[in-house]
Design a protein around this motif. Structure first.
Motif, PDB file in Angstrom:
ATOM      1  N   GLU A 268       0.836  -1.195   0.000  1.00 11.64           N
ATOM      2  CA  GLU A 268       0.000   0.000   0.000  1.00 11.64           C
ATOM      3  C   GLU A 268       0.869   1.243   0.000  1.00 11.64           C
ATOM      4  O   GLU A 268       1.819   1.343   0.774  1.00 11.64           O
ATOM      5  N   ASN A 269       0.570   2.176  -0.895  1.00 15.97           N
ATOM      6  CA  ASN A 269       1.342   3.408  -0.951  1.00 15.97           C
ATOM      7  C   ASN A 269       0.586   4.514  -0.197  1.00 15.97           C
ATOM      8  O   ASN A 269      -0.402   5.041  -0.683  1.00 15.97           O
ATOM      9  N   ILE A 270       1.058   4.825   1.010  1.00 10.17           N
ATOM     10  CA  ILE A 270       0.343   5.812   1.827  1.00 10.17           C
ATOM     11  C   ILE A 270       0.866   7.209   1.543  1.00 10.17           C
ATOM     12  O   ILE A 270       2.074   7.449   1.582  1.00 10.17           O
ATOM     13  N   MET A 271      -0.048   8.140   1.243  1.00  6.86           N
ATOM     14  CA  MET A 271       0.345   9.533   1.047  1.00  6.86           C
ATOM     15  C   MET A 271       0.202  10.265   2.381  1.00  6.86           C
ATOM     16  O   MET A 271      -0.868  10.789   2.689  1.00  6.86           O
ATOM     17  N   PHE A 272       1.270  10.305   3.142  1.00 13.53           N
ATOM     18  CA  PHE A 272       1.187  10.884   4.483  1.00 13.53           C
ATOM     19  C   PHE A 272       0.850  12.373   4.446  1.00 13.53           C
ATOM     20  O   PHE A 272       0.185  12.884   5.333  1.00 13.53           O
ATOM     21  N   TYR A 273       1.338  13.060   3.406  1.00 18.36           N
ATOM     22  CA  TYR A 273       1.165  14.508   3.391  1.00 18.36           C
ATOM     23  C   TYR A 273      -0.204  14.959   2.893  1.00 18.36           C
ATOM     24  O   TYR A 273      -0.444  16.134   2.688  1.00 18.36           O
ATOM     25  N   THR A 274      -1.093  13.997   2.636  1.00 18.21           N
ATOM     26  CA  THR A 274      -2.442  14.411   2.268  1.00 18.21           C
ATOM     27  C   THR A 274      -3.480  13.877   3.255  1.00 18.21           C
ATOM     28  O   THR A 274      -4.652  14.212   3.153  1.00 18.21           O
ATOM     29  N   GLN A 275      -3.040  13.051   4.195  1.00 16.23           N
ATOM     30  CA  GLN A 275      -4.016  12.446   5.096  1.00 16.23           C
ATOM     31  C   GLN A 275      -3.805  12.880   6.540  1.00 16.23           C
ATOM     32  O   GLN A 275      -2.815  12.535   7.186  1.00 16.23           O
ATOM     33  N   ALA A 276      -4.776  13.633   7.039  1.00 21.88           N
ATOM     34  CA  ALA A 276      -4.640  14.245   8.363  1.00 21.88           C
ATOM     35  C   ALA A 276      -4.593  13.206   9.484  1.00 21.88           C
ATOM     36  O   ALA A 276      -3.972  13.439  10.510  1.00 21.88           O
ATOM     37  N   LYS A 277      -5.210  12.055   9.272  1.00 22.32           N
ATOM     38  CA  LYS A 277      -5.367  11.124  10.404  1.00 22.32           C
ATOM     39  C   LYS A 277      -4.032  10.581  10.927  1.00 22.32           C
ATOM     40  O   LYS A 277      -3.953  10.144  12.062  1.00 22.32           O
ATOM     41  N   TYR A 278      -2.995  10.614  10.088  1.00 21.51           N
ATOM     42  CA  TYR A 278      -1.713  10.066  10.555  1.00 21.51           C
ATOM     43  C   TYR A 278      -0.927  11.039  11.416  1.00 21.51           C
ATOM     44  O   TYR A 278       0.027  10.658  12.085  1.00 21.51           O
ATOM     45  N   TRP A 279      -1.295  12.342  11.348  1.00 27.40           N
ATOM     46  CA  TRP A 279      -0.390  13.344  11.911  1.00 27.40           C
ATOM     47  C   TRP A 279      -0.274  13.404  13.426  1.00 27.40           C
ATOM     48  O   TRP A 279       0.799  13.726  13.930  1.00 27.40           O
ATOM     49  N   PRO A 280      -1.324  13.102  14.183  1.00 25.30           N
ATOM     50  CA  PRO A 280      -1.098  13.076  15.642  1.00 25.30           C
ATOM     51  C   PRO A 280       0.035  12.112  16.010  1.00 25.30           C
ATOM     52  O   PRO A 280       0.899  12.425  16.824  1.00 25.30           O
ATOM     53  N   LEU A 281       0.052  10.947  15.354  1.00 19.44           N
ATOM     54  CA  LEU A 281       1.105   9.974  15.634  1.00 19.44           C
ATOM     55  C   LEU A 281       2.461  10.475  15.146  1.00 19.44           C
ATOM     56  O   LEU A 281       3.459  10.432  15.866  1.00 19.44           O
ATOM     57  N   ILE A 282       2.496  10.978  13.900  1.00 20.47           N
ATOM     58  CA  ILE A 282       3.764  11.449  13.333  1.00 20.47           C
ATOM     59  C   ILE A 282       4.362  12.554  14.203  1.00 20.47           C
ATOM     60  O   ILE A 282       5.536  12.508  14.573  1.00 20.47           O
ATOM     61  N   LEU A 283       3.540  13.549  14.562  1.00 23.15           N
ATOM     62  CA  LEU A 283       4.048  14.681  15.340  1.00 23.15           C
ATOM     63  C   LEU A 283       4.514  14.240  16.727  1.00 23.15           C
ATOM     64  O   LEU A 283       5.514  14.741  17.244  1.00 23.15           O
TER      65      LEU A 283
END
Lengths: 299, 313
Positions: free
Chosen positions: B159-174
């Motif tokens: 699966e190719n995840i576009m992290f910079y377009t999907q808000a749901k990943y950002w709490p974890l990333i930050l």
């Protein structure tokens, strides 16, 4: 804790493995930057950012020279801000702390109150920005990087506490009876005794200035004032911009741009901005503990 | 001794100030800076009640009453979103940071090889000295379109995840970025406290047969809890503040991600960069500052009750 006769047992091994993993997590992203800066464009296109590129090259650094002028400007602006910003702040803050530390002085409470008020209320980003540009004319003015941060309230409290707990008032009184001036007491007595305190506060201040981008981004649009951090932002944007506007460039320019290994160049520039800090900080490590515990005492 | 009269007290004060006149030049530069860059901007807060006109300046711009505050209540989805993000990340980062910092401090403290501790600590504090702009670039190398982690995930899951377009990943990333950047440095303080503790406690417990875990649970953590409580309380003054390096630069200030990444400070910076409606933005910062001031006063009162030597005023 650590005694010589304690055996290295299985728990210790697990602990050290866990610590090693976290250490690796801390350093690997930076290592990746180094590796990508030496990777060929073909490898990056094919494998993406990888620790094991298919080809190695110095092209990233060769093309770095095309940004020579911007890099020199960047270094000059950043070094100017770091050196003068840190020195001015250390001077103004230590002078204020030196005076505040004199317990017998009755103006002490008032002068502390003025600072505490600043901790409670502040102008906020917008009012500060408008006053700085509209009243002090700080737009595209290097002074904005140095002057407003000249006095740090938190550091005054830390330095004053340090002076009070390390320089006995009796020493000051005795020197005064011998006819020492306040200038002598500050420069010849207090400052030399404050060296560890100045080193830790000064170094963290210097790091802050080196990595500062907020003020530059907000106040400067003159390319001559582009600091290293701002240069990173601009190059990121410019490469995108140039690549999407190839038609407007001369044949020579667009050929050069097409050949330019943009990812490795970006990483090479990134390393050029990080380098100095990463080389220097281990030498100041011993002061950090001191600095942190100093900050935890009563104001 | 004669009883002090009012006049006597006053001349005593004057005397004291005269005797210390040599100290005055030392506070003058600091005072000038504080007045210019702290007190005058405080006056500038009246912008929140004005429609700002650059030509007229702050004092002469027309008053508009509470109009600027309408934004906070009328445009409530954006306002609510950024307040929720600011406060939410504050608690998330505080909790996760605390656990990580203390865990690392205890781990370093328990490790017997001093040289190993020294070397790994030097490396672990390195991210603290890397600017957020650089962190943003490194992160793009990891989770951008051609990034190491993106490719790794694609390789494993297809699966190719576009992290910079999907808000749901950002709490974890930050949160991960924040831990990566701050844990090594943040543990220094707690490690200093641990090394400064009474070693006899640990030795006595060991003689009594306490295991390592018991010692950590019943001695180390309770001993740290005081300083932790104080630091947590004092930190509450910053509940409405956030790091623009993280929330503006690292997130790339991308509109698609605002729902989980835009904090008050990031919003304010963005508004200033676009020179849009300074009055309304000033209203936002006034609201932000008012809450901060209120928290600081309350917290200081509480700290004064439980541990007077740690209060700020």
């Amino acid at each position: 804790m650590s005694t010589e006769n304690k055996k290295i047992n299985i728990n210790q091994v697990i602990l050290m493995i866990a610590l090693s993993i976290f250490t690796l997590v801390c350093v690997l992203p930076v290592l990746l930057v180094v590796i990508v800066s030496f990777s060929t464009e073909a490898s990056i296109t094919e494998k993406g950012f990888s620790f094991f590129p298919t080809g190695w090259t110095l092209d990233g650094y060769k093309y770095l020279l095309t940004f020579k002028d911007s890099l020199i400007t960047g270094y000059m602006v950043t070094i100017f801000e770091t050196v003068f910003g840190t020195l001015l702040s250390l001077l103004v803050t230590s002078m204020y702390s030196f005076a505040l530390a004199r317990r017998s002085w009755r103006a002490r409470g008032f002068l502390t109150g003025i600072l505490i008020t600043c901790m409670l209320f502040n102008g906020g980003a917008v009012a500060t920005y408008i006053i700085n540009t509209n009243v002090y004319q700080f737009r595209n003015n290097l002074l904005v990087l140095i002057i407003p941060g000249g006095l740090s309230v938190g550091n005054v409290i830390i330095m004053r506490t340090f002076i009070n707990s390390n320089i006995p008032e009796a020493l000051i009184d005795a020197a005064k009876i011998d006819g020492a001036s306040e200038g002598y007491l500050y420069w010849r007595v207090t400052i030399p005794l404050m060296k560890p305190c100045l080193a830790s506060i000064g170094f963290m201040g210097a790091v802050g200035h080196w990595n500062q981008w907020y003020t530059s981004m907000l106040y400067f649009d003159d390319p001559k004032l582009t600091s290293l951090q701002l240069l990173l932002v601009r190059i990121e944007k410019d490469l995108e911009y140039l690549k999407s506007n190839l038609a407007t460039l001369t044949a020579e320019e667009s050929q050069m741009l097409l050949e330019m290994p943009s990812d490795s160049v970006r990483m090479a520039i990134l390393l050029a901005t990080l380098g100095p800090m990463l080389v220097i900080y281990p030498f100041f490590q011993k002061y950090f503990t001191k600095g942190m515990t100093m900050g935890a005492v009563k104001g | 001794m004669k009883p002090k009269t009012k006049l006597g007290r006053r001349s005593e004060l004057a005397n004291n100030l005269w005797r210390h006149r040599g100290l005055v030049p030392f506070v003058i530069p600091g005072l000038i800076l504080v007045i210019m860059f702290e007190y005058i901007p405080m006056y500038g807060q009246i912008l929140a009640f004005k429609r700002f006109d650059f030509r007229l300046g702050i004092t002469d711009s027309p008053w508009v009453g509470l109009d600027n505050f309408k934004f906070l209540f009328q445009n409530s989805t954006i306002a609510w979103r950024m307040i929720r993000n600011t406060v939410g990340y504050y608690f998330l980062f505080t909790a996760v940071g605390l656990v990580c910092n203390i865990t690392l401090a205890i781990a370093l403290y328990e490790c017997v090889s001093r040289r190993f501790v020294k070397v790994s600590q030097t490396i672990m504090i390195m991210p603290t000295f890397i600017s957020y702009i650089a962190v943003a670039m490194i992160l793009r190398g990891l989770i951008g379109g051609n990034g190491l982690i993106t490719n790794l995930i694609e390789f494993v899951t297809g699966e190719n995840i576009m992290f910079y377009t999907q808000a749901k990943y950002w709490p974890l990333i930050l949160t991960l970025v924040n831990v990566w950047k701050g844990t090594g440095y943040g543990s220094i303080l707690y490690l200093a406290y641990l090394t400064g503790m009474d070693q006899e406690l640990f030795e006595a417990a060991a003689i009594d047969g306490a295991t390592k875990w018991q010692r950590i649970k019943y001695i180390t953590i309770p001993l740290l809890s005081n300083i932790v409580a104080i630091r947590l309380l004092m930190g509450l003054g910053g509940i409405m503040n956030s790091n623009t390096g993280l929330f503006y630069q690292v997130t790339g200030n991308i509109g698609l991600l605002y729902s989980t990444t835009q904090t008050i400070d990031a919003y304010v910076l963005n508004a200033m960069m676009n020179s849009s409606n300074f009055g309304a933005t000033a209203a936002v910062t006034l609201f932000q500052n008012a809450i901060g001031t209120f928290m600081l006063i309350v917290v200081n009162l509480v700290v004064k009750k439980i541990s007077p030597e740690h209060s700020i005023f």
